[in-house]
Write an enzyme that holds these catalytic residues in place. Structure first.
Site, PDB file in Angstrom:
ATOM      1  CD  GLU A   1      -2.914   1.269   2.250  1.00  0.00           C
ATOM      2  OE1 GLU A   1      -2.773   0.454   3.365  1.00  0.00           O
ATOM      3  OE2 GLU A   1      -3.696   1.940   2.063  1.00  0.00           O
TER       4      GLU A   1
ATOM      5  CD  GLU B   1      -9.655  -2.076   7.480  1.00  0.00           C
ATOM      6  OE1 GLU B   1      -8.846  -3.018   7.829  1.00  0.00           O
ATOM      7  OE2 GLU B   1      -9.664  -0.922   7.896  1.00  0.00           O
TER       8      GLU B   1
ATOM      9  CB  CYS C   1      -7.343   3.202   4.014  1.00  0.00           C
ATOM     10  SG  CYS C   1      -7.718   2.474   5.325  1.00  0.00           S
TER      11      CYS C   1
END
Ligand code: AHR
Length: 817
Positions: free
Chosen positions: A217, A547, A418
């Site tokens: 990420e 998530e 994210c």
């Protein structure tokens, strides 16, 4: 003062539980629900109970039965004025205000105040019209004092379930607080033992050969300034105050650039840009030749003696124009290397050259000296080392990429985390924006508070997978942004409008075409081929969602995407998601939903304290077989100081032994996050820390590497001959035995989390009794952050390989036939 209060709460909690369990049980009791307003209303909903509405017992006390999920982590997740409403079917809704500003209310639904389904957020007027709310009442509570809330009369069993849950939470929290660092005291007087590890070669079990992967990420400057080898910062002048939520006055489109020279001026312009996706460029006006436009790089630019650097820009001469000398210079301005570029064309034109560094310098900068007076537009100013991983153009920093290769990852997850679902809909990661010529990519802000140039986009990612011999596992947002989004207003997980879903789904189908299609037949495959990769990438997995809260908004969109992919791209295994924790509303609903859809895999995430990993070495033993499998996509053992040291690493090693045992149901795992640039971390711990010139693998990295390098595809049950009464000792000794069919090797992993050495006689299956044995031992002080494995040879005597496991150690024994 705080300790006294804590003590008071703990004692009261015990008394409440004991008294509640000891008392004669009335058939019905009263429940008083309230919130205290403490911690900026983030503590959620509390309860007290009473048999007579005179004497009240606070449950917990101050145990949070449910908290708000609304909004971002920092300032939101607030629950104001919660109201408990009983529903005709015996279940309950809790409605609450989310803050003082928005006319939005949350609804949390529960059958028993212990299990909850994911929350919904609706306009307040709508919510209030749905319920008939009675007057609130005030009650004087023993600890919290006077509080206002609702009273409901419930069956004793309702209270009992709540009390049991509180007791269970207390047990869990004590387990989670367990630290190896306290074990010298806990196991005082413990003697070293000689144990036998028996291996049951007659009960082989096929396990996943995809178990160990990596999670990439762009967090902690993992991409720009990190793995992506570009040395110029803000090369496209697209940095924007929004990248840092307008909190840094220096962070704007001119960041990292300076112009010096008499009468020289520059500004960022947008008129007639290089490409619409890259609207900003530097417009430089110079009265005299010799002005210097310089870039500081990411914490400086590190160059090595004798290495070659491609320097390039796009230029448009507005007035005048001529030659530009590109120089790498040190801190004092002394030249390290130079090359000539041209800025003469009246339309945008690329100019490129090669600079050879005459010496090594860790803190250089790039200077462009304008050899003319006039006005020029410059964009995409790049200094790129030719020495990249596997020599790829626009490639990866070789030392960092090698550290990834050494993990022997079977797959690479990308782009998050994210970053995948983004901060609001605008920020969702769109793969199509990240391929093609660099100047045509669409840069974006990074949810972690900086900028994504997207120079390391999908093409570079798939190429990296190929170079690492790993499967790509792209994570595509489920058409909903991150549940912690700041951007986007109420409904935090608003979701893409349904009328845009067809186009969105088409984008995902196009990704499969781009990765796997035939360039002669498919437009997207041709784009891949034209970029230099005519062969298919052979994409097999796509994760949908990261998530996310498993809301109705999520489920509706996920199902649309899933069904379309199943129909149109049946070769793809779709990975679902079950929320950010190992339990709770999203985990439960996520699993229910996955099973209803018949998903092959779901992505679980949990960052837990070491005590959790010690005490949950049976977590996947309990999972049902034959249905949906697990991709443990993000996990790490988090110490209170968030260091990645031997203590956290050993608990991860022991847990991974149990994961290997369960690798018939756990298909894949990836520790998170992977990379962190020192001085730019938003998250700790990480697996590999680095600077511009160093790569600093952590102790946890070596656990991952030992598992990756010593993976197997067949599991053999193993057991220590321990006294079964010593449960706490058993939890600190872990083993896993696998066979690697390709090499034929037997691999034994042993973890000793005890404060004393133990000798282990590994009773080898007969065909291994004459083999060569290699041991890799990772040990040290629990707080060591730089422990590394030491490799040595061992012998087999009378069919057993006897090893000493030092206190706090992880050993891998590899035996050939
Ligand atoms: O790994 C860091 C972050 O943790 C990821 O971006 C997110 O998915 C999780 O909350």
């Amino acid at each position: 003062m705080r300790t006294t209060r804590l003590f008071q709460i703990v004692v009261f909690a015990l008394l409440t539980l004991v008294s509640a369990h000891a008392q004669p049980r009335p058939e019905k009791v009263y429940l008083f629900s309230y919130s205290t307003g403490e911690n900026r209303d983030k503590n959620g909903l509390h309860f007290a109970w009473s048999a007579d509405q005179q004497t009240w017992h606070e449950i917990g006390p101050l145990y949070s039965f449910v908290k708000s999920d609304y909004g971002d982590w920092g300032s939101q997740k607030r629950m104001l004025n919660p109201r408990v409403v009983s529903l005709p079917d015996g279940s309950w809704d809790v409605i609450f205000e989310v803050n003082e500003k928005e006319a939005v209310m949350g609804i949390a639904h529960t059958p028993n105040f212990v299990n909850w389904i994911p929350q919904e957020y609706l306009p307040s007027a709508k919510v209030l019209s749905m319920y008939n709310l009675p007057e609130r009442v005030s009650v004087e509570l023993p600890i919290s004092g006077k509080q206002t809330g609702d009273i409901h009369c419930v069956e004793w069993n309702v209270l009992k379930t709540m009390l049991d849950a509180v007791q269970m939470a207390a047990t869990r929290s004590a387990e989670n607080a367990e630290r190896l660092a306290d074990d010298a005291g806990r196991f005082r007087g413990l003697k070293s033992q000689t144990l036998t590890l028996s291996i049951d070669a007659d009960k082989p079990k096929q396990i996943s050969n995809m178990l160990m992967g990596i999670f990439f990420e762009d967090i902690n400057y993992a991409a720009d300034g990190g793995l992506y080898a570009e040395l110029v910062q803000n090369r496209d002048f697209e940095y924007h105050p929004r990248d840092k939520r307008h909190r840094d006055s220096k962070w704007n489109s001119s960041y990292a650039w300076t112009l010096t020279g008499e009468g020289a001026q520059w500004f960022v312009d947008q008129m007639d840009p290089l490409h619409a996706n890259n609207p900003n460029y530097a417009r430089i006006r110079v009265a005299r030749k010799g002005a210097r436009f310089a870039n500081d790089g990411f914490d400086g630019i590190a160059v090595k003696a004798g290495e070659k650097y491609d320097v390039s820009f796009f230029a448009r001469a507005i007035n005048g124009g001529g030659t530009v000398t590109a120089r790498i210079v040190d801190e004092n301005g002394a030249e390290i290397g130079k090359a000539g570029l041209s800025a003469r064309s009246r339309s945008w034109k690329k100019s490129a050259a090669v600079i050879v560094a005459s010496r090594t310098c860790d803190n250089a900068r790039l200077e462009l000296e304008l050899g003319f007076a006039g006005e020029v537009a410059l964009d995409m100013i790049s200094l790129f080392p030719q020495n990249t991983f596997k020599g790829r153009k626009n490639g990866l920093r070789p030392d960092l990429a090698q550290a990834l290769a050494d993990l022997k990852p079977r797959f690479v997850r990308f782009p998050g985390g994210c970053v995948a679902h983004g901060d609001g809909l605008e920020n969702m990661y769109r793969w199509k924006n990240t391929i093609g010529p660099l100047e045509q990519r669409v840069p974006n802000w990074n949810i972690w508070g900086y900028h994504q140039s997207l120079g390391l986009g999908y093409y570079e990612y798939f190429q990296m997978c190929e170079d690492l011999d790993a499967e790509p596992v792209p994570i595509i947002p489920a058409a909903v942004p991150c549940q912690n989004s700041v951007v986007g207003g109420y409904g935090q997980q608003g979701g893409l409008p349904l009328e845009e879903m067809d186009e969105y789904i088409q984008d995902i189908v196009d990704l499969v075409e781009w990765a796997n299609g035939d360039p002669k037949k498919s437009k997207w495959a041709k784009i891949r081929a034209d970029a230099g990769h005519p062969e298919p990438f052979n994409l097999k997995y796509i994760g949908i969602g990261n998530e996310d809260l498993i809301t109705k908004v999520f489920e509706e969109r996920f199902e649309m995407i899933y069904k379309a992919l199943k129909e149109r791209c049946p070769e793809i295994t779709v990975i679902g998601t079950v929320g950010p924790f190992y339990q709770g509303a999203d985990y439960e609903e996520g699993w229910r939903f996955a099973q209803e859809l018949g998903l092959e895999l779901v992505d679980e995430h949990y960052y837990n304290p070491p005590g959790w990993f010690i005490n949950n070495q049976d977590f996947y033993d309990k999972y049902p077989r034959g249905g949906t499998k697990v991709y443990l996509g993000e996990y790490a053992s988090h110490l209170p100081n968030r260091s990645n040291c031997l203590e956290s690493a050993l608990t991860e090693a022991a847990y991974l032994c149990h994961v290997e045992r369960n690798a018939d149901v756990v298909e894949m795992t990836s520790y998170a996050p992977l990379l962190a640039k020192k001085g730019h971390t938003q998250w700790n711990p990480d697996l590999i820390y680095f600077t511009n010139t160093t790569v600093e693998p952590t102790t946890g990295y070596y656990v991952q590497a030992l598992f990756g390098q010593n993976a197997g595809d067949v599991y053999l049950p193993s057991a220590f001959d321990l006294d079964p009464r010593d449960a706490s000792i058993a939890r600190r000794l872990a083993s896993s035995v696998v066979l690697d069919s390709s090499s034929g090797d037997l691999i034994v992993k042993l973890v000793n989390m005890l404060p004393v050495d133990n000798t282990v006689e590994v009773a080898l299956p007969s065909e291994y009794s004459r083999g060569n044995v290699t041991k890799s031992l990772l040990t040290g002080e629990l707080s060591d952050t730089a422990a590394q494995p030491v490799v040595s040879k061992a012998n087999v005597v009378s069919g057993a390989c006897t090893v000493t496991l030092p206190a706090y150690s992880f050993m891998v024994i590899r035996v050939s036939k």
